[in-house]
Design a protein around this motif. Structure first.
Motif, PDB file in Angstrom:
ATOM      1  N   VAL A  46       0.841  -1.200   0.000  1.00 55.58           N
ATOM      2  CA  VAL A  46       0.000   0.000   0.000  1.00 55.58           C
ATOM      3  C   VAL A  46       0.874   1.248   0.000  1.00 55.58           C
ATOM      4  O   VAL A  46       0.620   2.213  -0.732  1.00 55.58           O
ATOM      5  CB  VAL A  46      -0.945  -0.001   1.222  1.00 55.58           C
ATOM      6  CG1 VAL A  46      -1.731   1.312   1.292  1.00 55.58           C
ATOM      7  CG2 VAL A  46      -1.889  -1.190   1.165  1.00 55.58           C
ATOM      8  N   SER A  47       1.921   1.238   0.812  1.00 61.81           N
ATOM      9  CA  SER A  47       2.814   2.396   0.890  1.00 61.81           C
ATOM     10  C   SER A  47       3.438   2.700  -0.464  1.00 61.81           C
ATOM     11  O   SER A  47       3.544   3.858  -0.875  1.00 61.81           O
ATOM     12  CB  SER A  47       3.901   2.140   1.930  1.00 61.81           C
ATOM     13  OG  SER A  47       4.817   3.209   1.978  1.00 61.81           O
ATOM     14  N   ARG A  48       3.853   1.633  -1.169  1.00 59.38           N
ATOM     15  CA  ARG A  48       4.450   1.844  -2.489  1.00 59.38           C
ATOM     16  C   ARG A  48       3.459   2.453  -3.471  1.00 59.38           C
ATOM     17  O   ARG A  48       3.806   3.349  -4.243  1.00 59.38           O
ATOM     18  CB  ARG A  48       4.969   0.512  -3.035  1.00 59.38           C
ATOM     19  CG  ARG A  48       6.255   0.043  -2.384  1.00 59.38           C
ATOM     20  CD  ARG A  48       6.639  -1.338  -2.869  1.00 59.38           C
ATOM     21  NE  ARG A  48       7.962  -1.737  -2.374  1.00 59.38           N
ATOM     22  CZ  ARG A  48       8.438  -2.965  -2.458  1.00 59.38           C
ATOM     23  NH1 ARG A  48       7.710  -3.924  -3.045  1.00 59.38           N
ATOM     24  NH2 ARG A  48       9.641  -3.250  -1.989  1.00 59.38           N
ATOM     25  N   VAL A  49       2.217   2.001  -3.440  1.00 62.05           N
ATOM     26  CA  VAL A  49       1.207   2.539  -4.351  1.00 62.05           C
ATOM     27  C   VAL A  49       0.897   3.993  -4.004  1.00 62.05           C
ATOM     28  O   VAL A  49       0.837   4.865  -4.889  1.00 62.05           O
ATOM     29  CB  VAL A  49      -0.081   1.685  -4.296  1.00 62.05           C
ATOM     30  CG1 VAL A  49      -1.191   2.336  -5.127  1.00 62.05           C
ATOM     31  CG2 VAL A  49       0.192   0.273  -4.796  1.00 62.05           C
ATOM     32  N   VAL A  50       0.707   4.276  -2.726  1.00 57.20           N
ATOM     33  CA  VAL A  50       0.366   5.629  -2.286  1.00 57.20           C
ATOM     34  C   VAL A  50       1.471   6.620  -2.637  1.00 57.20           C
ATOM     35  O   VAL A  50       1.209   7.754  -3.049  1.00 57.20           O
ATOM     36  CB  VAL A  50       0.080   5.645  -0.764  1.00 57.20           C
ATOM     37  CG1 VAL A  50       0.003   7.078  -0.244  1.00 57.20           C
ATOM     38  CG2 VAL A  50      -1.218   4.910  -0.460  1.00 57.20           C
ATOM     39  N   ASN A  51       2.725   6.178  -2.507  1.00 60.50           N
ATOM     40  CA  ASN A  51       3.852   7.071  -2.750  1.00 60.50           C
ATOM     41  C   ASN A  51       4.379   7.013  -4.171  1.00 60.50           C
ATOM     42  O   ASN A  51       5.392   7.642  -4.487  1.00 60.50           O
ATOM     43  CB  ASN A  51       4.982   6.753  -1.768  1.00 60.50           C
ATOM     44  CG  ASN A  51       4.624   7.123  -0.343  1.00 60.50           C
ATOM     45  OD1 ASN A  51       4.392   8.281  -0.037  1.00 60.50           O
ATOM     46  ND2 ASN A  51       4.575   6.135   0.541  1.00 60.50           N
ATOM     47  N   GLY A  52       3.681   6.254  -5.041  1.00 63.87           N
ATOM     48  CA  GLY A  52       4.068   6.198  -6.440  1.00 63.87           C
ATOM     49  C   GLY A  52       5.385   5.508  -6.695  1.00 63.87           C
ATOM     50  O   GLY A  52       6.090   5.830  -7.659  1.00 63.87           O
ATOM     51  N   GLU A  53       5.735   4.544  -5.841  1.00 62.09           N
ATOM     52  CA  GLU A  53       7.007   3.844  -5.985  1.00 62.09           C
ATOM     53  C   GLU A  53       6.837   2.614  -6.883  1.00 62.09           C
ATOM     54  O   GLU A  53       5.752   2.036  -6.972  1.00 62.09           O
ATOM     55  CB  GLU A  53       7.525   3.420  -4.607  1.00 62.09           C
ATOM     56  CG  GLU A  53       7.812   4.596  -3.676  1.00 62.09           C
ATOM     57  CD  GLU A  53       8.185   4.140  -2.270  1.00 62.09           C
ATOM     58  OE1 GLU A  53       8.200   2.906  -2.049  1.00 62.09           O
ATOM     59  OE2 GLU A  53       8.431   5.006  -1.411  1.00 62.09           O
ATOM     60  N   VAL A  56       5.312  -2.787  -7.798  1.00 60.26           N
ATOM     61  CA  VAL A  56       3.985  -3.354  -7.525  1.00 60.26           C
ATOM     62  C   VAL A  56       3.353  -3.736  -8.856  1.00 60.26           C
ATOM     63  O   VAL A  56       3.309  -2.927  -9.793  1.00 60.26           O
ATOM     64  CB  VAL A  56       3.087  -2.346  -6.780  1.00 60.26           C
ATOM     65  CG1 VAL A  56       1.718  -2.953  -6.512  1.00 60.26           C
ATOM     66  CG2 VAL A  56       3.738  -1.898  -5.469  1.00 60.26           C
ATOM     67  N   SER A  57       2.841  -4.949  -8.942  1.00 57.52           N
ATOM     68  CA  SER A  57       2.221  -5.410 -10.187  1.00 57.52           C
ATOM     69  C   SER A  57       0.939  -4.632 -10.459  1.00 57.52           C
ATOM     70  O   SER A  57       0.342  -4.046  -9.553  1.00 57.52           O
ATOM     71  CB  SER A  57       1.896  -6.902 -10.095  1.00 57.52           C
ATOM     72  OG  SER A  57       0.841  -7.122  -9.171  1.00 57.52           O
ATOM     73  N   SER A  58       0.536  -4.606 -11.715  1.00 59.23           N
ATOM     74  CA  SER A  58      -0.685  -3.880 -12.093  1.00 59.23           C
ATOM     75  C   SER A  58      -1.903  -4.441 -11.375  1.00 59.23           C
ATOM     76  O   SER A  58      -2.817  -3.689 -10.999  1.00 59.23           O
ATOM     77  CB  SER A  58      -0.883  -3.942 -13.610  1.00 59.23           C
ATOM     78  OG  SER A  58      -0.980  -5.297 -14.053  1.00 59.23           O
ATOM     79  N   THR A  59      -1.924  -5.772 -11.159  1.00 58.13           N
ATOM     80  CA  THR A  59      -3.082  -6.383 -10.478  1.00 58.13           C
ATOM     81  C   THR A  59      -3.176  -5.913  -9.029  1.00 58.13           C
ATOM     82  O   THR A  59      -4.240  -5.486  -8.564  1.00 58.13           O
ATOM     83  CB  THR A  59      -2.965  -7.910 -10.510  1.00 58.13           C
ATOM     84  OG1 THR A  59      -2.931  -8.357 -11.873  1.00 58.13           O
ATOM     85  CG2 THR A  59      -4.154  -8.546  -9.794  1.00 58.13           C
ATOM     86  N   LEU A  60      -2.061  -5.991  -8.312  1.00 56.21           N
ATOM     87  CA  LEU A  60      -2.074  -5.540  -6.918  1.00 56.21           C
ATOM     88  C   LEU A  60      -2.304  -4.033  -6.828  1.00 56.21           C
ATOM     89  O   LEU A  60      -3.010  -3.560  -5.928  1.00 56.21           O
ATOM     90  CB  LEU A  60      -0.761  -5.906  -6.239  1.00 56.21           C
ATOM     91  CG  LEU A  60      -0.503  -7.395  -5.979  1.00 56.21           C
ATOM     92  CD1 LEU A  60       0.795  -7.578  -5.206  1.00 56.21           C
ATOM     93  CD2 LEU A  60      -1.665  -8.011  -5.206  1.00 56.21           C
ATOM     94  N   GLY A  61      -1.732  -3.300  -7.759  1.00 55.69           N
ATOM     95  CA  GLY A  61      -1.928  -1.855  -7.752  1.00 55.69           C
ATOM     96  C   GLY A  61      -3.382  -1.495  -7.911  1.00 55.69           C
ATOM     97  O   GLY A  61      -3.895  -0.593  -7.232  1.00 55.69           O
ATOM     98  N   ARG A  62      -4.088  -2.212  -8.807  1.00 60.46           N
ATOM     99  CA  ARG A  62      -5.509  -1.950  -9.014  1.00 60.46           C
ATOM    100  C   ARG A  62      -6.312  -2.279  -7.769  1.00 60.46           C
ATOM    101  O   ARG A  62      -7.234  -1.549  -7.394  1.00 60.46           O
ATOM    102  CB  ARG A  62      -6.016  -2.746 -10.217  1.00 60.46           C
ATOM    103  CG  ARG A  62      -7.480  -2.453 -10.561  1.00 60.46           C
ATOM    104  CD  ARG A  62      -7.879  -3.062 -11.897  1.00 60.46           C
ATOM    105  NE  ARG A  62      -7.653  -4.503 -11.922  1.00 60.46           N
ATOM    106  CZ  ARG A  62      -6.662  -5.086 -12.594  1.00 60.46           C
ATOM    107  NH1 ARG A  62      -5.802  -4.353 -13.286  1.00 60.46           N
ATOM    108  NH2 ARG A  62      -6.523  -6.404 -12.591  1.00 60.46           N
ATOM    109  N   ARG A  63      -5.964  -3.388  -7.087  1.00 62.06           N
ATOM    110  CA  ARG A  63      -6.675  -3.758  -5.851  1.00 62.06           C
ATOM    111  C   ARG A  63      -6.474  -2.708  -4.760  1.00 62.06           C
ATOM    112  O   ARG A  63      -7.419  -2.354  -4.033  1.00 62.06           O
ATOM    113  CB  ARG A  63      -6.199  -5.121  -5.368  1.00 62.06           C
ATOM    114  CG  ARG A  63      -6.887  -6.270  -6.120  1.00 62.06           C
ATOM    115  CD  ARG A  63      -6.210  -7.591  -5.903  1.00 62.06           C
ATOM    116  NE  ARG A  63      -5.938  -7.900  -4.498  1.00 62.06           N
ATOM    117  CZ  ARG A  63      -5.278  -8.998  -4.108  1.00 62.06           C
ATOM    118  NH1 ARG A  63      -4.825  -9.848  -5.026  1.00 62.06           N
ATOM    119  NH2 ARG A  63      -5.076  -9.236  -2.831  1.00 62.06           N
TER     120      ARG A  63
END
Length: 367
Positions: A46-53, A56-63
């Protein structure tokens, strides 16, 4: 295991589950842990997605993004900013006399126009010419780790900010210089501007020129009075203390003062008003007495619609946009590491003739 959805045992259909459900039940804001629980991923993901790092795979990013939308999650910008390089928070404080005053509001917008493109938020407060309020608000902004402060000083001693300067907080004073504190200042030509305004009235033939000013203990008010005195002295005119009224802290007081002056047996033929709200009060008094075309007025500070009155108000105009932009530019230069000696910058005023200051002396003003 990452990717596994949380259990839903014991819940009703449509009811939030796990820590996310508890967050909503407790009425608190959802956290990244709540997002992780709903998305079925780790907190680090979650931290990686929120901070734009990356990573993270596209599937997990979408979830994760779906969970963010479901929970209406908002990142804690304050906590994130504290992790910036150098401990910067991307915020600055702007402390002005009164944000409702047109001069202050224009200055505020100019600071924002410099700060926001840099990704910096501006938090503004009014000091109301209160030294204690100045101290309280500067402490509050400092406690929130603002990267810099732009202050229109209300007190006669800013030495209490010395520890903030040593700690790396950039400080720029506007309108008035700091006292007992070595920081940059952005000022205007108060003495010369007032002198030019009063000289303009003298050139129209006026000899009885009243001065209506703000609080007498304010540096800018003192400087504008000094300009009035210098203009009279240069023209060889005496100072009539009966034509000098100060501490006009509201439009109503200024209006009453103007009426008082103009109802004297030997009233002034011209008025120099040393602050924009004072000028507005005087304009109302003249309109009430039906003397707006018989008594000359020059005001210090421009204000909205001054040019649309009849006659338009002649003013000695400051440039709050230039003052704000320059103050913000100097502040960000200091935040960026400029450690050269503090400098005083001066933005000149200019006289704008519009009609009220070009009225010549009239006889029988009390008639």
């Amino acid at each position: 295991m990452e990717g596994q959805l949380p259990e839903t045992t014991g819940t009703q259909p449509g009811t939030p589950v796990g820590s996310a459900g508890r967050a909503l039940q407790l009425g608190r804001r959802p956290t990244m842990r709540d997002v992780a629980a709903v998305a079925g991923v780790s907190l680090k993901t979650v931290s990686r997605v929120v901070n734009g790092e990356p990573g993270v795979s596209s599937t997990l990013g979408r979830r994760v993004r779906d969970a963010i939308d479901e929970l209406d999650f908002r990142p804690n910008i304050g906590a994130r900013s504290l992790r910036r390089a150098g401990g910067r928070t991307a915020t600055v404080g702007l402390l002005l006399e009164d944000v409702s005053n047109p001069f202050s509001s224009t200055l505020q917008r100019a600071v924002e126009d410099v700060a926001i493109p840099r990704g910096v938020m501006v938090f503004t407060a009014s000091l109301d010419e209160d030294p204690q309020r100045e101290r309280e608000l500067t402490r509050a902004f400092s406690a929130r780790r603002a990267d810099g402060l732009i202050i229109a000083p209300a007190s006669d001693d800013q030495s209490y900010l010395e520890s903030e300067v040593r700690a790396g907080t950039a400080i720029v004073c506007i309108d008035r210089q700091a006292r007992r504190l070595a920081v940059d200042s952005v000022l205007t030509t108060n003495v010369d501007g007032s002198k030019a305004g009063v000289r303009h009235l003298i050139e129209q033939g006026h000899r009885r020129i009243a001065f209506l000013g703000d609080r007498h203990d304010i540096t800018t008010a003192q400087q504008r009075y000094e300009g009035y005195l210098q203009a009279l002295a240069e023209a060889g005119l005496p100072v009539d203390t009966g034509l000098v009224l100060s501490d006009l802290t509201s439009q109503a007081l200024a209006q009453a003062a103007a009426v008082q002056l103009l109802e004297q047996p030997d009233p002034p033929t011209a008025l120099f008003t040393a602050q924009n709200l004072v000028t507005i009060g005087v304009a109302r008094a003249l309109r009430h007495l039906k003397r707006e075309r018989r008594v000359a007025v020059v005001g210090f500070d421009d204000f909205p619609l001054a040019d649309l009155l009849d006659p338009g108000i002649t003013v000695v105009a400051q440039d709050p946009t230039a003052i704000g932009r320059l103050a913000a530019t100097v502040l960000f230069d200091r935040i960026g590491g400029n450690d050269s000696p503090p400098t005083t910058h001066v933005v000149p005023t200019r006289l704008i003739p519009r009609g009220s200051g070009e009225i010549g002396p009239q006889k029988n003003l009390t008639a």
